[in-house]
Design a protein around this motif. Structure first.
Motif, PDB file in Angstrom:
ATOM      1  N   PRO A  55       3.330  -9.008   4.636  1.00 48.13           N
ATOM      2  CA  PRO A  55       2.140  -8.334   5.162  1.00 48.13           C
ATOM      3  C   PRO A  55       1.148  -9.321   5.751  1.00 48.13           C
ATOM      4  O   PRO A  55       1.179 -10.520   5.463  1.00 48.13           O
ATOM      5  CB  PRO A  55       1.553  -7.638   3.921  1.00 48.13           C
ATOM      6  CG  PRO A  55       2.075  -8.423   2.769  1.00 48.13           C
ATOM      7  CD  PRO A  55       3.430  -8.906   3.177  1.00 48.13           C
ATOM      8  N   THR A  56       0.258  -8.825   6.555  1.00 49.80           N
ATOM      9  CA  THR A  56      -0.757  -9.666   7.174  1.00 49.80           C
ATOM     10  C   THR A  56      -1.774 -10.116   6.134  1.00 49.80           C
ATOM     11  O   THR A  56      -1.893  -9.536   5.054  1.00 49.80           O
ATOM     12  CB  THR A  56      -1.485  -8.890   8.282  1.00 49.80           C
ATOM     13  OG1 THR A  56      -2.119  -7.743   7.683  1.00 49.80           O
ATOM     14  CG2 THR A  56      -0.505  -8.433   9.346  1.00 49.80           C
TER      15      THR A  56
ATOM     16  N   GLY B 175      -4.292  -7.386   5.357  1.00 50.25           N
ATOM     17  CA  GLY B 175      -3.787  -6.365   4.459  1.00 50.25           C
ATOM     18  C   GLY B 175      -3.700  -6.864   3.029  1.00 50.25           C
ATOM     19  O   GLY B 175      -4.010  -6.138   2.084  1.00 50.25           O
ATOM     20  N   PHE B 176      -3.275  -8.126   2.861  1.00 49.28           N
ATOM     21  CA  PHE B 176      -3.201  -8.690   1.512  1.00 49.28           C
ATOM     22  C   PHE B 176      -4.570  -8.750   0.858  1.00 49.28           C
ATOM     23  O   PHE B 176      -4.737  -8.402  -0.311  1.00 49.28           O
ATOM     24  CB  PHE B 176      -2.583 -10.090   1.585  1.00 49.28           C
ATOM     25  CG  PHE B 176      -2.627 -10.841   0.290  1.00 49.28           C
ATOM     26  CD1 PHE B 176      -1.729 -10.553  -0.727  1.00 49.28           C
ATOM     27  CD2 PHE B 176      -3.586 -11.822   0.085  1.00 49.28           C
ATOM     28  CE1 PHE B 176      -1.788 -11.243  -1.925  1.00 49.28           C
ATOM     29  CE2 PHE B 176      -3.648 -12.511  -1.107  1.00 49.28           C
ATOM     30  CZ  PHE B 176      -2.734 -12.222  -2.104  1.00 49.28           C
TER      31      PHE B 176
ATOM     32  N   LYS C 267      -7.134  -6.920   1.537  1.00 51.23           N
ATOM     33  CA  LYS C 267      -7.612  -5.564   1.282  1.00 51.23           C
ATOM     34  C   LYS C 267      -7.019  -5.013   0.002  1.00 51.23           C
ATOM     35  O   LYS C 267      -7.717  -4.387  -0.808  1.00 51.23           O
ATOM     36  CB  LYS C 267      -7.275  -4.677   2.476  1.00 51.23           C
ATOM     37  CG  LYS C 267      -7.805  -3.255   2.343  1.00 51.23           C
ATOM     38  CD  LYS C 267      -7.478  -2.447   3.595  1.00 51.23           C
ATOM     39  CE  LYS C 267      -8.021  -1.010   3.458  1.00 51.23           C
ATOM     40  NZ  LYS C 267      -7.694  -0.208   4.662  1.00 51.23           N
ATOM     41  N   ARG C 268      -5.712  -5.235  -0.210  1.00 50.50           N
ATOM     42  CA  ARG C 268      -5.072  -4.711  -1.405  1.00 50.50           C
ATOM     43  C   ARG C 268      -5.441  -5.492  -2.651  1.00 50.50           C
ATOM     44  O   ARG C 268      -5.410  -4.948  -3.753  1.00 50.50           O
ATOM     45  CB  ARG C 268      -3.550  -4.736  -1.220  1.00 50.50           C
ATOM     46  CG  ARG C 268      -3.039  -3.716  -0.216  1.00 50.50           C
ATOM     47  CD  ARG C 268      -1.529  -3.633  -0.273  1.00 50.50           C
ATOM     48  NE  ARG C 268      -0.908  -4.906   0.070  1.00 50.50           N
ATOM     49  CZ  ARG C 268      -0.621  -5.283   1.303  1.00 50.50           C
ATOM     50  NH1 ARG C 268      -0.921  -4.492   2.328  1.00 50.50           N
ATOM     51  NH2 ARG C 268      -0.054  -6.441   1.545  1.00 50.50           N
TER      52      ARG C 268
ATOM     53  N   TYR D 235       3.549   1.968   7.464  1.00 51.09           N
ATOM     54  CA  TYR D 235       3.435   0.920   8.475  1.00 51.09           C
ATOM     55  C   TYR D 235       2.056   0.953   9.129  1.00 51.09           C
ATOM     56  O   TYR D 235       1.441  -0.094   9.394  1.00 51.09           O
ATOM     57  CB  TYR D 235       4.518   1.075   9.541  1.00 51.09           C
ATOM     58  CG  TYR D 235       5.912   0.823   9.038  1.00 51.09           C
ATOM     59  CD1 TYR D 235       6.128   0.064   7.903  1.00 51.09           C
ATOM     60  CD2 TYR D 235       7.026   1.340   9.707  1.00 51.09           C
ATOM     61  CE1 TYR D 235       7.413  -0.176   7.436  1.00 51.09           C
ATOM     62  CE2 TYR D 235       8.311   1.108   9.260  1.00 51.09           C
ATOM     63  CZ  TYR D 235       8.499   0.350   8.114  1.00 51.09           C
ATOM     64  OH  TYR D 235       9.757   0.111   7.661  1.00 51.09           O
TER      65      TYR D 235
ATOM     66  N   ARG E 297      -0.740   2.082   7.807  1.00 48.05           N
ATOM     67  CA  ARG E 297      -1.784   1.687   6.855  1.00 48.05           C
ATOM     68  C   ARG E 297      -1.869   0.178   6.719  1.00 48.05           C
ATOM     69  O   ARG E 297      -2.953  -0.376   6.535  1.00 48.05           O
ATOM     70  CB  ARG E 297      -1.484   2.322   5.494  1.00 48.05           C
ATOM     71  CG  ARG E 297      -2.547   2.055   4.434  1.00 48.05           C
ATOM     72  CD  ARG E 297      -2.182   2.735   3.124  1.00 48.05           C
ATOM     73  NE  ARG E 297      -1.993   4.167   3.324  1.00 48.05           N
ATOM     74  CZ  ARG E 297      -1.513   4.987   2.383  1.00 48.05           C
ATOM     75  NH1 ARG E 297      -1.158   4.498   1.201  1.00 48.05           N
ATOM     76  NH2 ARG E 297      -1.371   6.276   2.636  1.00 48.05           N
ATOM     77  N   THR E 298      -0.726  -0.497   6.779  1.00 51.41           N
ATOM     78  CA  THR E 298      -0.711  -1.956   6.633  1.00 51.41           C
ATOM     79  C   THR E 298      -0.688  -2.683   7.969  1.00 51.41           C
ATOM     80  O   THR E 298      -0.546  -3.906   7.991  1.00 51.41           O
ATOM     81  CB  THR E 298       0.518  -2.381   5.820  1.00 51.41           C
ATOM     82  OG1 THR E 298       1.701  -1.911   6.467  1.00 51.41           O
ATOM     83  CG2 THR E 298       0.453  -1.814   4.411  1.00 51.41           C
TER      84      THR E 298
ATOM     85  N   SER F  40       1.607  -2.874  10.143  1.00 53.32           N
ATOM     86  CA  SER F  40       2.874  -3.592  10.292  1.00 53.32           C
ATOM     87  C   SER F  40       3.571  -3.146  11.587  1.00 53.32           C
ATOM     88  O   SER F  40       4.605  -2.465  11.565  1.00 53.32           O
ATOM     89  CB  SER F  40       3.775  -3.336   9.079  1.00 53.32           C
ATOM     90  OG  SER F  40       3.174  -3.799   7.905  1.00 53.32           O
TER      91      SER F  40
END
Length: 433
Positions: free
Chosen positions: A33-34, A37-38, A40-41, A331, A333-334, A336
């Protein structure tokens, strides 16, 4: 057919570059993941880690600010709680001051002719070593003695709390006390009972009927013993107040040699240390055994199995469209895009290979070349569409997807001049890989 993915960009993973066609139902490998995104999670864990780090730094700052630099009453400590000022004055007047942090060194330096100042902050010395120290010194000064020191060296002298304020009633015939005349605030008191008075003890600097700040008398080994209740008489911060300096210099400068002894951890006698069983009440061990037994019984009771596990096969049917939409939402949401395009490319390569009757071992290069021959397109452009180009944004992803669909439709039309919608006879359900 297997697929491989190469990293072509520092900020994103590369599209799939399959060397051979995947088997039916195979999926593309996971794409990293970008960073956005990382973060954010993982923001909850990052906040928790930041709070812990800030808390640890705050505790370190508070402890560092509250801790007194150097050892209290150390002869080489210039801090407020140290005693370097007194030691330097004594040395200027010709007194040889020997600093000692071990019992054996203090005994050797005393040699029966020196004055020994003992400040046992943590009550490390036992009765035997206290008695031996009193026998080795000509004069012994004990500062803020502990319970063991009083019981061993001065029977009949007891603790009596803190003084009510500055003291100016000498009340004894001790020369240094008479020259001092008074002591500053912050003194600790002791009392001298009748048996101690008969043994030769006397108190100095009386605080009414509460007790004395200083007591002097004979030690068990024959040395002249002086007990000073508080370190404020010798500390750098308070030695200049009232008559503290006169009393400190008079006591420590009575002989030409002074041993300044602060016991260290090595002076503790491990053989005499109480065991854990001696320090705990008698009911602790039975309760611990009972608690251990209860834990084992509860584990057996709650952990028992009622029989073998039963496996039940449940009929589950997930429509292909629902699966595709769910994967597409993940895809999206992240963000991707590369992973989503990889999946579309893999499906297109599989279907084109089947339409052109290529072997299962055919790689993407062979599929691209065959598709170019069937459609009349340039081979390089077909290869870029199937493997090389990266989507920079959502618009580019949509364009690449439309290009893949158009290429597949052209391959189908080249095989069936009448046209039509591409179909997959081997998989009539319409499921996507």
């Amino acid at each position: 057919m297997s697929a491989t993915t190469e990293a072509r960009d520092a900020g994103a993973t590369a599209p799939a570059n399959p060397s051979t066609l995947p088997d039916d139902g195979a999926s593309a490998p996971a794409v990293t993941p970008t960073v956005r995104g990382f973060l954010k999670r993982s923001r909850a864990w990052i906040v928790i880690a930041a709070v812990l780090v800030l808390g640890a730094l705050l505790v370190m700052v508070i402890q560092g600010g509250a801790r007194t630099p150097g050892s209290p009453l150390a002869a080489d400590n210039p801090a407020p709680a140290g005693a370097k000022a007194l030691v330097e004055v004594l040395r200027d007047h010709g007194v040889v001051v020997t600093e000692s942090r071990s019992f054996d060194a203090a005994i050797d330096a005393a040699d029966g002719t020196a004055t020994v100042l003992l400040y046992d902050e943590y009550a490390i010395l036992d009765e035997r070593r206290l008695t031996e120290l009193s026998e080795a010194a000509e004069r012994l000064i004990v500062v803020e003695p502990g319970f063991t020191a009083l019981e061993t060296l001065a029977p009949g002298v007891r603790f009596a709390g803190a003084a009510s304020g500055p003291l100016d009633e000498v009340a004894c015939e001790l020369g240094p006390a008479e020259r001092a005349g008074s002591l500053s605030d912050g003194q600790r008191l002791v009392t001298v009972d009748d048996a101690a008075v008969e043994a030769g003890w006397q108190g100095c600097f009386r605080d009414g009927d509460f007790g004395f700040a200083v007591a002097t008398g004979p030690a068990p080994g024959g040395a002249e013993l002086t007990i000073v209740g508080s370190t404020s008489v010798f500390a750098n911060q308070t030695i200049t107040e009232a008559g503290n300096a006169a009393l400190a210099i008079g006591l420590t400068g009575a002989t030409d040699e002074l041993v300044w002894y602060l016991p260290g951890p090595a002076d503790a006698d491990g053989a005499d240390a109480p065991s854990l069983a001696e320090l705990t009440p008698g009911w602790v061990s039975p309760v611990m055994v009972l608690a251990f037994v209860v834990v084992i019984v509860a584990g057996i009771w709650q952990g028992r199995r009622f029989g073998p596990l039963v496996v039940e096969r449940l009929p589950v049917h997930v429509p292909a469209g629902e699966t595709s939409r769910g994967r597409a939402r993940l895809y999206a949401r992240t963000a991707s895009r590369t992973h989503a395009l990889d999946q579309l490319r893999i499906g297109t390569v599989i279907r084109i290979a089947r339409m052109l009757r290529l072997p299962r071992s055919a790689g993407v290069d062979e599929v691209a070349e065959a598709a170019a021959r069937a459609t009349g397109r340039d081979g390089a452009s077909v290869h870029r569409l199937l493997a090389d180009e990266l989507p920079d944004d959502d618009r580019a992803l949509v364009d690449r997807a439309a290009g893949l669909a158009q290429l597949e439709a052209e391959v189908q039309r080249s095989l069936d001049p009448r046209g039509g919608v591409p179909t997959d006879r081997d998989d009539p359900s319409g499921r996507r890989p």
